[in-house]
Design a protein around this motif. Structure first.
Motif, short mmCIF file in Angstrom:
data_model
loop_
_atom_site.label_atom_id
_atom_site.label_comp_id
_atom_site.label_asym_id
_atom_site.label_seq_id
_atom_site.Cartn_x
_atom_site.Cartn_y
_atom_site.Cartn_z
N SER A 118 -19.21 -5.51 -27.06
CA SER A 118 -17.97 -5.90 -26.38
C SER A 118 -18.13 -7.23 -25.67
O SER A 118 -17.14 -7.92 -25.42
CB SER A 118 -17.52 -4.81 -25.41
N LYS A 119 -19.36 -7.62 -25.37
CA LYS A 119 -19.59 -8.93 -24.75
C LYS A 119 -19.71 -10.03 -25.80
O LYS A 119 -19.40 -11.18 -25.53
CB LYS A 119 -20.86 -8.89 -23.90
N ASN A 120 -20.20 -9.65 -27.01
CA ASN A 120 -20.38 -10.63 -28.08
C ASN A 120 -20.35 -9.91 -29.42
O ASN A 120 -21.39 -9.44 -29.89
CB ASN A 120 -21.70 -11.40 -27.91
N ALA A 121 -19.18 -9.82 -30.04
CA ALA A 121 -19.03 -9.09 -31.29
C ALA A 121 -19.76 -9.76 -32.45
O ALA A 121 -19.96 -9.15 -33.48
CB ALA A 121 -17.55 -8.92 -31.63
N ARG A 122 -20.17 -11.00 -32.27
CA ARG A 122 -20.84 -11.73 -33.35
C ARG A 122 -22.36 -11.68 -33.25
O ARG A 122 -23.05 -12.29 -34.06
CB ARG A 122 -20.36 -13.18 -33.36
N ILE A 123 -22.89 -10.95 -32.29
CA ILE A 123 -24.34 -10.87 -32.13
C ILE A 123 -24.95 -10.19 -33.37
O ILE A 123 -24.41 -9.20 -33.86
CB ILE A 123 -24.70 -10.11 -30.83
N PRO A 124 -26.03 -10.73 -33.89
CA PRO A 124 -26.67 -10.09 -35.06
C PRO A 124 -27.18 -8.69 -34.71
O PRO A 124 -27.67 -8.46 -33.60
CB PRO A 124 -27.83 -11.03 -35.39
N PHE A 125 -27.07 -7.78 -35.69
CA PHE A 125 -27.53 -6.41 -35.45
C PHE A 125 -29.01 -6.36 -35.12
O PHE A 125 -29.45 -5.49 -34.38
CB PHE A 125 -27.22 -5.54 -36.66
N LYS A 126 -29.80 -7.32 -35.64
CA LYS A 126 -31.24 -7.33 -35.31
C LYS A 126 -31.45 -7.54 -33.82
O LYS A 126 -32.35 -6.96 -33.21
CB LYS A 126 -32.00 -8.35 -36.15
N ASP A 127 -30.58 -8.35 -33.19
CA ASP A 127 -30.68 -8.58 -31.74
C ASP A 127 -30.23 -7.36 -30.95
O ASP A 127 -30.80 -7.03 -29.92
CB ASP A 127 -29.86 -9.80 -31.34
N VAL A 128 -29.20 -6.67 -31.46
CA VAL A 128 -28.75 -5.43 -30.82
C VAL A 128 -29.87 -4.39 -30.92
O VAL A 128 -30.19 -3.71 -29.94
CB VAL A 128 -27.46 -4.89 -31.47
N ALA A 129 -30.48 -4.31 -32.08
CA ALA A 129 -31.58 -3.35 -32.30
C ALA A 129 -32.74 -3.63 -31.34
O ALA A 129 -33.29 -2.71 -30.74
CB ALA A 129 -32.05 -3.41 -33.74
N ALA A 130 -33.07 -4.90 -31.19
CA ALA A 130 -34.18 -5.27 -30.29
C ALA A 130 -33.85 -4.89 -28.85
O ALA A 130 -34.70 -4.35 -28.12
CB ALA A 130 -34.47 -6.76 -30.41
N GLU A 131 -32.63 -5.14 -28.43
CA GLU A 131 -32.23 -4.84 -27.06
C GLU A 131 -32.18 -3.32 -26.80
O GLU A 131 -32.41 -2.86 -25.69
CB GLU A 131 -30.86 -5.46 -26.76
N CYS A 132 -31.90 -2.56 -27.86
CA CYS A 132 -31.81 -1.10 -27.73
C CYS A 132 -33.10 -0.39 -28.09
O CYS A 132 -33.19 0.83 -27.98
CB CYS A 132 -30.69 -0.57 -28.63
N ASN A 133 -34.10 -1.16 -28.55
CA ASN A 133 -35.39 -0.59 -28.96
C ASN A 133 -35.26 0.44 -30.08
O ASN A 133 -35.87 1.51 -30.05
CB ASN A 133 -36.13 0.01 -27.77
N VAL A 134 -34.43 0.11 -31.08
CA VAL A 134 -34.28 0.95 -32.27
C VAL A 134 -34.25 0.03 -33.49
O VAL A 134 -34.20 -1.19 -33.35
CB VAL A 134 -33.00 1.82 -32.22
N SER A 135 -34.25 0.62 -34.68
CA SER A 135 -34.25 -0.18 -35.90
C SER A 135 -32.86 -0.75 -36.20
O SER A 135 -31.85 -0.26 -35.70
CB SER A 135 -34.70 0.69 -37.08
N ARG A 136 -32.85 -1.79 -37.03
CA ARG A 136 -31.58 -2.35 -37.48
C ARG A 136 -30.77 -1.31 -38.24
O ARG A 136 -29.56 -1.24 -38.11
CB ARG A 136 -31.80 -3.56 -38.38
N ALA A 137 -31.47 -0.49 -39.04
CA ALA A 137 -30.78 0.56 -39.80
C ALA A 137 -30.08 1.53 -38.86
O ALA A 137 -28.95 1.96 -39.12
CB ALA A 137 -31.77 1.30 -40.69
N ALA A 138 -30.71 1.84 -37.75
CA ALA A 138 -30.10 2.74 -36.77
C ALA A 138 -28.83 2.11 -36.18
O ALA A 138 -27.82 2.80 -35.98
CB ALA A 138 -31.09 3.10 -35.66
N ILE A 139 -28.89 0.81 -35.91
CA ILE A 139 -27.71 0.12 -35.37
C ILE A 139 -26.59 0.12 -36.40
O ILE A 139 -25.44 0.44 -36.07
CB ILE A 139 -28.05 -1.32 -34.92
N HIS A 140 -26.90 -0.21 -37.65
CA HIS A 140 -25.89 -0.19 -38.71
C HIS A 140 -25.24 1.19 -38.80
O HIS A 140 -24.01 1.31 -38.87
CB HIS A 140 -26.50 -0.57 -40.07
N GLN A 141 -26.07 2.23 -38.80
CA GLN A 141 -25.58 3.60 -38.92
C GLN A 141 -24.70 3.97 -37.71
O GLN A 141 -23.63 4.53 -37.87
CB GLN A 141 -26.77 4.56 -39.02
N ARG A 142 -25.16 3.63 -36.51
CA ARG A 142 -24.40 3.94 -35.30
C ARG A 142 -23.07 3.20 -35.27
O ARG A 142 -22.03 3.77 -34.95
CB ARG A 142 -25.20 3.59 -34.04
#
Length: 155
Positions: A16-40
């Motif tokens: 919600s703060k940055n919809a264009r953030i790469p999923f790899k960066d979201v995954a790193a911030e959440c301490n989970v895999s990119r696949a988990a972010i894609h699935q979520r």
């Protein structure tokens, strides 16, 4: 609506703060895999928790300098859906809400200038069957625009 957990809320907060953030960066911030972010994220989309994504276009850049809110009073509240169908045919109408209070509906629209606004009001909105009155409020400046905050529950 489906229950969402703290990981979903953290993902929502980041996106919600940055919809264009790469999923790899979201995954790193959440301490989970990119696949988990894609699935979520897909699960949040499928569950209508995330309802859109895209770019906000500045209406002024397209020549729409007047942002207006129009309170609409209907003859009968049950005419709402028919009126919405007519409003959907007016491209300058960008939001429509069924409301409580002095108006049956509240509409947000953009006009190029006051002349076009008058045409939209007198030549289109007020000609819709069931519309008995309108009240126009012109926005002079938009000071705040943001998403609702996503708060994490204490674990």
């Amino acid at each position: 609506m489906e229950k969402i957990d703290n990981l979903d809320k953290k993902i929502l907060s980041i996106l919600s703060k940055n919809a264009r953030i790469p999923f790899k960066d979201v995954a790193a911030e959440c301490n989970v895999s990119r696949a988990a972010i894609h699935q979520r994220v897909q699960h949040l989309i499928d569950g209508d928790i995330i309802t859109g994504s895209g770019f906000d276009v500045n209406p002024k850049s397209l020549g729409y300098s007047t942002c207006t809110y129009v309170g609409i009073t209907l003859e009968k509240g049950n005419m709402y859906k028919n009126v919405v169908e007519r409003l959907e045919l007016i491209p300058e109408v960008v939001e429509c809400h069924f409301t409580t209070g002095p108006y049956t509906m509240l509409v947000k629209l953009y006009a190029r200038d006051n002349e076009q606004l008058m045409e939209l009001l007198n030549g289109q909105l007020q000609d819709i069957p069931g519309v008995v009155a309108t009240e126009t409020l012109i926005s002079l400046e938009q000071s705040i625009k943001r998403e609702i905050p996503v708060t994490l529950e204490e674990e």
